[in-house]
Design a protein around this motif. Structure first.
Motif, PDB file in Angstrom:
ATOM      1  N   ASN A 154       0.845  -1.189   0.000  1.00  0.00           N
ATOM      2  CA  ASN A 154       0.000   0.000   0.000  1.00  0.00           C
ATOM      3  C   ASN A 154       0.888   1.250   0.000  1.00  0.00           C
ATOM      4  O   ASN A 154       0.870   2.073   0.916  1.00  0.00           O
ATOM      5  N   PRO A 185      -7.506  -4.029  -1.645  1.00  0.00           N
ATOM      6  CA  PRO A 185      -7.026  -2.661  -1.776  1.00  0.00           C
ATOM      7  C   PRO A 185      -7.825  -1.922  -2.831  1.00  0.00           C
ATOM      8  O   PRO A 185      -8.421  -2.526  -3.719  1.00  0.00           O
ATOM      9  N   HIS A 194      -8.788   1.552   4.712  1.00  0.00           N
ATOM     10  CA  HIS A 194      -7.455   2.125   4.576  1.00  0.00           C
ATOM     11  C   HIS A 194      -7.358   3.531   5.160  1.00  0.00           C
ATOM     12  O   HIS A 194      -6.310   4.169   5.039  1.00  0.00           O
TER      13      HIS A 194
END
Length: 1651
Positions: A820, A995, A1204
């Motif tokens: 990430n 993600p 996130h």
């Protein structure tokens, strides 16, 4: 005037002359010495090293005297100078004029008339057409025949012709100029004097010297060096602006102004003197081309001459009378008195133009320093023409002077901007004009024009407004003049006419001597003046923006504003506008971008960072964006956005994978030799016999472009290869090698060697990409070792499809491989130099591959048991499912397998007995003990069962290393239930969502609206508008309650769709278990964009309820503010609850209540609960669930963003400010900084009206953006900071100067303020490097694309040079837009290998260099970026496909077109509507009341008699000269006899038909009669009415009935005083004196007076 001949001692020339060639020419051969010749007519011909040459003259120009060889000068045919040195000085009678006079006398020609003083104007001479050429042996420079100048723009102007004296060769060469420069320069007009021009006086013309020339020449096609180019400035005003061609289509309708500006002239044209080359006609110092002006009318020139003469008289202080009276303006007369006192009231006598005198040198006691040498200037003379200045309602004129510097011999006009800059500021502030080349605009009008542009008015609207005011002022003068004529001729119109006739005002723009000479500027002219003014102050405006803070930033693109910009060949030069705003909604960056990439945006953001650092301001703490793909760019530019940030990784509980100290990361290898050297080190590890294997960690990186939706828009070619071998990690940069399709030999051997195993994840795909990049055959690169397959073979994982490299790292190495990070999806891998973060990221991937392979190699691959023998007891095994797809348990061979039966079951060779120690899949079905059951039914471990041999995989021995299977499934098997805690702090492995970029990699577009199938409901719209809907939250348009509690309470009314619920569970996956209290990101997603991601049918009953439920789940109300509002509501009469206030006045509630977005561990379950609840619910009517497949994917993507940390408010950073405003409620009013709405709504929406609707030039857009930023920052910034409206101006430079002077004078002024206002004086700080508008192309991009930098002297005459100057390159970088470029692209695709190769696309990095090299040679071809070529390549392929399709379908289309044309021929097209230049005059509808009284009133009051028509007042009388009328004029009636009884309105009641001539004449007569009557009545009403005197009988005093009121003798009544009937009564002269005293004589009179 001719300069005296120079005397150069000891300098002699020997000439040889002969007469070859045509009889009208004679050639003179000469040998130059070290000094120029002194022969008249040969001055400055050569320098000290001029080559041998000849002069070719017309015979008539040489003359007999010129061909005579004088002693000491020319010796015929000798070639050797033998004469003694001549005495100094010129012999008497040898001067030019003396020789010409002698020649005329010899021929009997009278002397020419004496020339007027001063330099004569260049009069065209059509007879001087003979050519003069200079032959220098190696080349010949031919003079250009005299003809019209190419700068002459007036079609009626005679061609410009130089004076006869231009034959003087001093005009051909500058003294001392090298001869090579002569071939490279264009010569001025040179004409030889013939016998027919003897009446003209010669003048000299010096090219490049001090004398200005109004002519142009044809340049020769020779290379021009920088030294040989003309040194006058080149400006845009001298060339047409191609950027603006066709940009003002509306000019055909309006905004074109009135009149022309030929009353004004350019620099040095009306009175240029010998040293006026550097003087300027405009404030900006430019010298545009020449235009011959109109002669100014007498009503301007006459007062001008009077004022100049008056100002020539100076007092003892050197001041003109006007300055002595303390004024710069000459007093003007009022129109009324001018007309009243005029004998003949002519129109021009009332114009009375205003004049402004500007002679500042008389007001400067110390003088004015020369702008060049700082020596004092001297007043030279006055400028012979006044300069016009446009004001609000009329033009005024400026009288100026010419100043001369005796030191540097330069002259300047008194209004030159360079002179104004040298004046005392208080004196310079008095100059009220901003001059352009041929005109000028008042400073206050220019400020007003700027305010109009700032307020959203276009240039055409401003031009129309000014034109309207000018024409209105003129018409009012015209009306006043006509009214005066009416007053002079009588109130009745013509009752007092005495035979005089008067001229009336000519039209506004009439240019005759009697015309007004009106001029109203066009919109284009106003726009250019505005652009120049903004450009002049661009640094101050940019500096004001650069000093603003940026703590909470918001960035957003707008692709709608570029529609306003003029297209180049139908193509947009820019893709969008990128804005960055701060927490106060102030603009911190505003620039146009040519592409969607980050190359230019990086320049703007880096400029912000440098400014914040330079001025000591805080770096940004939070950044909002609607495109999370920009996260890496923001974090790269602003390191402050990564402080205390821990990116949420999939295995956040594990320790991060670091490269140990024993491993060495080699510097990146870019050259082929360096790459070969690195590969040779690896290949050296192969065994000598060639049978061994070498394993290296292998991975590749390439550029990835992602849209705002997270979708992968474009993937580049492989740019980086990273290799890990033993203790070394290599990074190979192959971008240039791929561009040239040049694969190094050792790298080819490495990739094609099957003995070198490339260990990595999806490494086979990477090798295929390398084959495509280098145009290699398929399957030529071998040796791929996929680690996921390698791990599955060893039963470490059960599936390779969803296993990534980070999964293997966590599973095998128990480390976290961060993915990430911005480098994962980046567009910077093809950069020449890699950053440290990029090198580390690439090295970790290669190192992880190598380490995983090393760990997996320690495990054996289990094999199926041999059918011929039984396995030994205690042999380790893995039990697979019946389909052999995944392991379900582990254990060993049981000792019971040696027996013949087990638990009563006979053991056959196809089964075996195993001991199970660990169950991996409890629900897996097995056939145990002759019956199917699951493993969980077998009891607790360990247990023993009988299984088929096909499900068993054995290891070789009991000593084999068997994996312990720490996590065969990468997702936890226990779902998160409602009874479990959502904030578990255990260290179990988390189950995070995918993600955000994962959806993009699969080609899905979760934020895009549904598209594709034809069955999609077209009524699906985003729900963003429902978030802050002001309607009542109790019900929506369907009447269904929408309050959250009521909806959830009555949710049973909507049936949930089981299929949609199952799909939602599958798409959303399992929620995460572990939540860490960390700061996940400082770059946040705009939360309001989330709602527009959903597209839900407007007909669905839960659409509104879902939008508000999602809003309430994301935004939590601040409890403190809720309590305040609740308390205020209770105090109202009647009391109202908080819910009632939200329902009735929601906007008021949101202004007084703050909202927060909670952390991810709180926000995630709230939003997921809304999705899971509302998603599967069906509409009561359509029975369609709220969420379809696309909406479920969008919901998953939103949950990923929440996980996130891209939505939650960062802790400790205030996102609200309290406005300092007082309210009736006493509650605070808040301003929110969250999101990008303030960028889109407050900036983008307001910017659109500030640009023209279409076709705005690049220069104008640049000026508008710069000015808009200043205007917006002061208006919005002041309001958001103080809560008060900004009430100042926007001239930043004025405010800066005020603050500087206040600081300087603080000790001498009373009550000095600290600062003038809240603005910061930007002039005391270092100038920022930020740019507003068009950003320059980065230097590295210029080098990579083969672009040359911009040089003003060389590139300012090219097309689109304005854009090129802003971009900083020689030619503008614009899309392919013309035929020449399209043809070039086609040819390159056919021939050049960079465009036409075996790949799917051209090699763009090499192709753009090839293109730009060709652009240097062709003036019609411009620079291109890689993005430009890629965009056109897509269009080119579509065009090729269209052509192929058209060719295949030609016959079918031909038949269809024939049918269409045959049908079309049957119908006739109606004629075009005829256009009438004048509106049709009506013949009915006249005022009835005035028509009835017109005949009688005009007969008695207006006209008398009948007969012929009276002369009209609009007859053509010359101005100022009254004409005599005919004797005994017989004035007729206004109405003809027939019209008095039957008017047109009664005779012809029909409509629409054409009126016969008689009807039109009757209507015209009636209209004229009514007009005369109305004027007469108006004047009659304005005249005072004399009061009727009441007559009184002087005898009896009666005022009513007595006849003695007429004469006293008629009175029969007694006297009112004495009572006698015979008394005459009182004296009418003294009515107050009684009768007995009225006959007495006055005091002092004689006694003989009568009684």
């Amino acid at each position: 005037m001719d300069s005296p001949a120079q005397q150069v001692p000891e300098t002699r020339f020997t000439f040889e002359y002969h007469v070859p060639g045509p009889p009208n020419q004679r050639t003179i051969s000469f040998i130059p010495s070290s000094h120029p010749p002194q022969q008249e007519g040969f001055q400055g011909l050569t320098g000290g090293s001029a080559p041998h040459g000849s002069l070719v003259y017309p015979a008539s120009a040489l003359g007999a005297s010129a061909l005579s060889a004088r002693p000491g000068h020319c010796a015929p045919s000798t070639g050797v100078d033998t004469e003694p040195k001549r005495p100094p000085g010129r012999p008497r009678g040898t001067g030019k004029r003396q020789r010409e006079a002698a020649e005329r006398a010899a021929r009997g020609i009278p002397p020419p008339p004496k020339r007027k003083p001063g330099r004569p104007r260049k009069v065209p001479n059509q007879e001087s057409r003979q050519q003069v050429s200079v032959d220098f042996g190696t080349f010949t420079v031919a003079g250009r025949p005299a003809g019209p100048s190419r700068r002459a723009t007036m079609p009626t102007q005679a061609p410009q012709q130089p004076s006869p004296g231009d034959r003087n060769l001093s005009g051909w060469l500058r003294p001392g100029a090298p001869s090579s420069g002569l071939a490279n320069h264009a010569l001025t007009h040179v004409s030889a004097r013939t016998n027919n021009d003897q009446h003209q006086s010669p003048t000299a013309s010096n090219l490049g010297g001090s004398r200005a020339s109004g002519s142009e020449t044809t340049p020769r096609r020779h290379p021009v060096s920088a030294e040989s180019m003309p040194q006058h400035p080149i400006t845009e005003s001298r060339m047409p602006k191609e950027d603006e061609v066709g940009s003002e289509n509306e000019l055909e309708i309006d905004g074109a102004g009135l009149g022309d500006d030929f009353d004004e002239v350019g620099e040095g044209e009306e009175d240029s003197s010998g040293s006026d080359t550097n003087s300027t006609e405009s404030n900006n110092g430019t010298r545009p081309g020449r235009r011959v002006p109109h002669p100014l009318p007498p009503h301007i020139m006459d007062p001008f001459k009077i004022f100049v003469k008056e100002s020539s008289v100076r007092n003892s202080d050197g001041l003109p009378p006007l300055y002595a009276s303390r004024s710069f303006w000459f007093p003007s007369k009022s129109t009324f008195f001018t007309l009243r006192n005029a004998v003949v009231p002519t129109p021009e006598s009332m114009y009375c133009p205003d004049f402004f005198l500007w002679d500042p040198i008389s007001l400067c006691s110390a003088g004015i320093p020369c702008p060049s040498c700082r020596k004092p200037l001297q007043r030279h003379t006055h400028i012979p023409r006044p300069r016009r200045c446009i004001s609000f309602k009329r033009s005024y004129w400026v009288i100026g002077y010419r100043y001369r510097c005796r030191e540097c011999k330069q002259t300047f006009r008194s209004w030159d901007q360079r002179v104004l800059d040298k004046l005392p500021p208080d004196l310079a502030a008095e100059f009220p004009v901003h001059f352009t080349h041929r005109s000028g605009i008042a400073v206050d009008l220019l400020d007003w024009v700027r305010s109009c542009f700032q307020s959203g008015m276009g240039s055409m609207q401003v031009s129309d407004t000014i034109r309207t005011q000018h024409v209105l002022y003129f018409d009012r003068l015209r009306l006043q003049h006509l009214d005066h004529l009416v007053s002079r001729t009588g109130a009745a119109g013509i009752g007092q006419w005495r035979g005089a006739m008067y001229a009336i005002c000519l039209p506004f723009e009439d240019r005759s001597p009697s015309g007004y000479h009106g001029f109203a500027p066009s919109g284009a002219w106003l726009r250019d003046v505005y652009d120049a003014e903004i450009e002049r102050h661009r640094d101050e405006l940019t500096q004001q923006m650069a000093l603003l803070p940026l703590t909470i930033g918001a960035a957003d693109h707008s692709h709608k504003l570029t529609k306003h910009i003029a297209r180049v060949g139908g193509k947009r030069p820019f893709d969008g506008v990128h804005m960055v705003t701060n927490e106060f909604s102030e603009i911190r960056a505003c620039h146009l971008v040519t592409t969607k990439g980050h190359s230019q945006t990086r320049i703007a953001l880096k400029g912000i960072k440098d400014s914040l650092t330079l001025y000591g301001l805080d770096q940004p703490q939070v950044f909002y964006t609607d495109n999370m793909a920009d996260k890496g760019l923001f974090e790269e530019i602003f390191p402050s956005l990564t402080e205390d940030v821990i990116p949420v990784e999939k295995y956040a509980h594990l320790e991060e994978l670091d490269i140990p100290d024993g491993m060495t990361i080699q510097p990146p290898k870019k050259e082929a030799s360096a790459i070969n050297g690195a590969i040779e080190v690896i290949m050296d590890g192969l065994a000598n016999d060639g049978l061994g294997e070498v394993v290296v960690g292998f991975d590749c990186e390439w550029n990835v472009e992602v849209t705002a939706n997270g979708r992968v828009q474009h993937s580049g070619k492989v740019a980086i290869i990273q290799l890990a071998y033993e203790k070394q990690i290599y990074t190979l940069q192959i971008t240039d090698l791929v561009a040239h399709c040049s694969l190094p030999a050792q790298l080819r051997a490495f990739l094609t060697n099957p003995r070198i195993l490339k260990a990595g994840r999806n490494v086979g795909h990477d090798l295929r990409l390398l084959e495509q990049a280098f145009n290699e055959p398929t399957r030529s690169f071998v040796g791929a070792l996929d680690l996921a397959t390698y791990a599955k073979q060893r039963c470490v994982i059960s599936s390779t499809k969803s296993t990534s490299l980070s999964d293997l790292t966590a599973l095998i190495l128990h480390k976290r491989l961060n993915k990430n990070v911005p480098e994962r999806v980046s567009t910077c891998w093809e950069s020449d130099s890699l950053s440290g973060r990029q090198i580390t990221y690439a090295a970790r991937d290669a190192f992880a591959c190598l380490r995983i392979w090393q760990e997996l190699s320690k495990f054996e691959i289990p094999e199926a048991p041999a059918p011929s023998r039984r396995p030994h007891p205690a042999t380790p095994l893995v039990l697979f499912s019946t389909d052999k797809s995944r392991p379900i348990a582990t254990g060993q061979i049981s000792r019971h397998s040696l027996a013949s039966s087990f638990n009563g079951t006979k053991l056959t060779p196809s089964v075996t007995v195993v001991d199970i120690f660990r169950v991996l899949v409890p629900g897996a079905k097995i056939k145990a003990n002759n019956q199917k059951s699951s493993l969980q039914d077998c009891g607790p471990v360990p247990f023993t069962v009988i299984v088929n041999n096909g499900m068993v995989r054995l290891y070789s021995s009991t000593s084999s290393l068997v994996p312990q299977f720490p996590a065969l499934s990468l997702r936890p098997s226990t779902p998160l239930g409602h009874s479990q805690t959502r904030h578990s702090s255990t260290t179990n492995q988390p189950n995070p969502p995918n993600p955000p970029s994962s959806s993009g990699s699969t080609g899905e577009s979760p934020e895009a609206p549904p598209s594709g199938p034809s069955g999609v409901d077209p009524t699906c719209t985003p729900i963003g508008g429902l978030v802050m809907d002001t309607g009542s939250p109790k019900e929506n348009e369907s009447g269904i309650p929408t309050d959250e509690e009521e909806v959830l309470a009555g949710i049973h009314q909507f049936c949930a769709d089981a299929g949609s619920a199952a799909e939602g569970a599958r798409v959303l996956g399992k929620p995460p278990i572990v939540w860490l209290a960390i700061l996940r990101s400082r770059v946040l997603k705009d939360p309001f964009h989330l709602f527009n991601m959903f597209y839900i049918s407007a007909k669905h009953g839960l659409r509104v309820a879902f939008a508000r439920a999602l809003r309430d789940a994301i935004f939590l109300l601040e409890q403190e503010d809720v309590d305040r509002i609740t308390a205020w509501g209770k105090a109202q009469n009647p009391p109202r609850t908080f819910e009632q206030l939200c329902a009735t006045i929601p906007d008021w509630v949101w202004q007084h209540c703050r909202r927060i977005i909670p952390p991810a561990e709180v926000l995630y379950p709230r939003v997921r609960e809304v999705f899971e609840t509302y998603g599967p619910l069906k509409d009561a009517t359509t029975q369609v669930p709220l969420f379809d497949t696309n909406n479920w994917k969008i919901a998953r993507n939103i949950l990923d963003l929440i996980y996130h940390g891209y939505l939650s408010d960062p802790p400790g950073i205030p996102l609200y400010s309290e406005k300092p405003v007082e309210t009736k409620s006493g509650l605070p009013v808040y301003s929110c900084f969250r999101g990008t709405n303030r960028t889109e709504g407050a900036v983008h929406t307001r910017l659109r009206p500030h640009l023209p609707s279409s076709g705005a030039s690049i220069v104008h857009v640049q000026a508008c953006l710069t000015d808009f930023c200043t205007h917006h920052n002061l208006m919005n910034g002041t309001y958001n900071r103080t809560g008060q409206r900004y009430r100042g101006h926007f001239h930043v430079w004025v405010s800066n100067r005020i603050q500087e002077r206040l600081i300087l004078l603080r000790d001498v002024i009373l009550n000095p303020p600290e600062t003038d206002d809240d603005r910061i004086d930007g002039s005391v700080f270092t100038q920022t490097s930020e740019v507003i508008g068009v950003l320059p192309i980065p230097e590295d991009t210029q080098a990579q694309s083969g672009m040359q930098p911009y040089i003003d002297k060389l590139d300012s005459t090219r097309r689109n040079h304005s854009l090129a100057r802003l971009q900083g390159v020689r030619k503008a970088a614009i899309p392919i837009h013309n035929d020449a470029e399209s043809e070039l692209y086609k040819n390159l695709m056919k021939e050049h290998p960079a465009f036409n190769n075996a790949r799917a696309e051209p090699t763009w990095t090499e192709a753009v260099k090839v293109w730009n090299r060709m652009a240097e040679e062709d003036p019609q071809v411009f620079y291109k970026l890689v993005e430009h070529l890629k965009s056109h390549h897509v269009e080119w392929k579509a065009t090729v496909n269209a052509k192929a399709t058209l060719a295949q379908t030609a016959e079918e289309r031909k038949r269809a077109r024939a049918l269409l044309e045959r049908e079309l021929a049957q119908f006739a097209i109606p004629p075009v509507l005829e256009r009438h230049t004048q509106p049709r005059e009506p013949t009915r509808g006249f005022r009835e009341s005035q028509i009835a009284s017109t005949s009688s009133s005009l007969t008695h009051g207006v006209r008398a008699g009948g007969g012929s028509q009276a002369p009209s007042m609009s007859s053509t009388a010359t101005a100022g000269v009254p004409h005599s009328a005919p004797a005994n004029p017989d004035l007729p009636q206004c109405l003809p006899p027939s019209s008095s009884s039957a008017l047109p309105s009664q005779q012809h009641p029909s409509h629409g038909a054409e009126s016969p001539p008689s009807i039109a004449q009757d209507a015209r007569a009636a209209k004229e009669a009514i007009a005369r009557k109305r004027v007469a009545d108006e004047y009659a009403e304005r005249e005072p009415v004399k009061a009727a005197r009441v007559r009184t009988c002087m005898k009896c005093g009666d005022k009513e009935t007595c006849k003695g009121r007429k004469a006293r003798e008629y009175c029969k009544n007694p006297c009112q005083d004495c009572g006698r009937c015979d008394c005459p009564g009182r004296n009418s002269k003294r009515p107050s004196v009684k009768c007995e005293n009225s006959r007495r004589p006055a005091f002092g009179a004689g006694s003989s007076g009568g009684a």
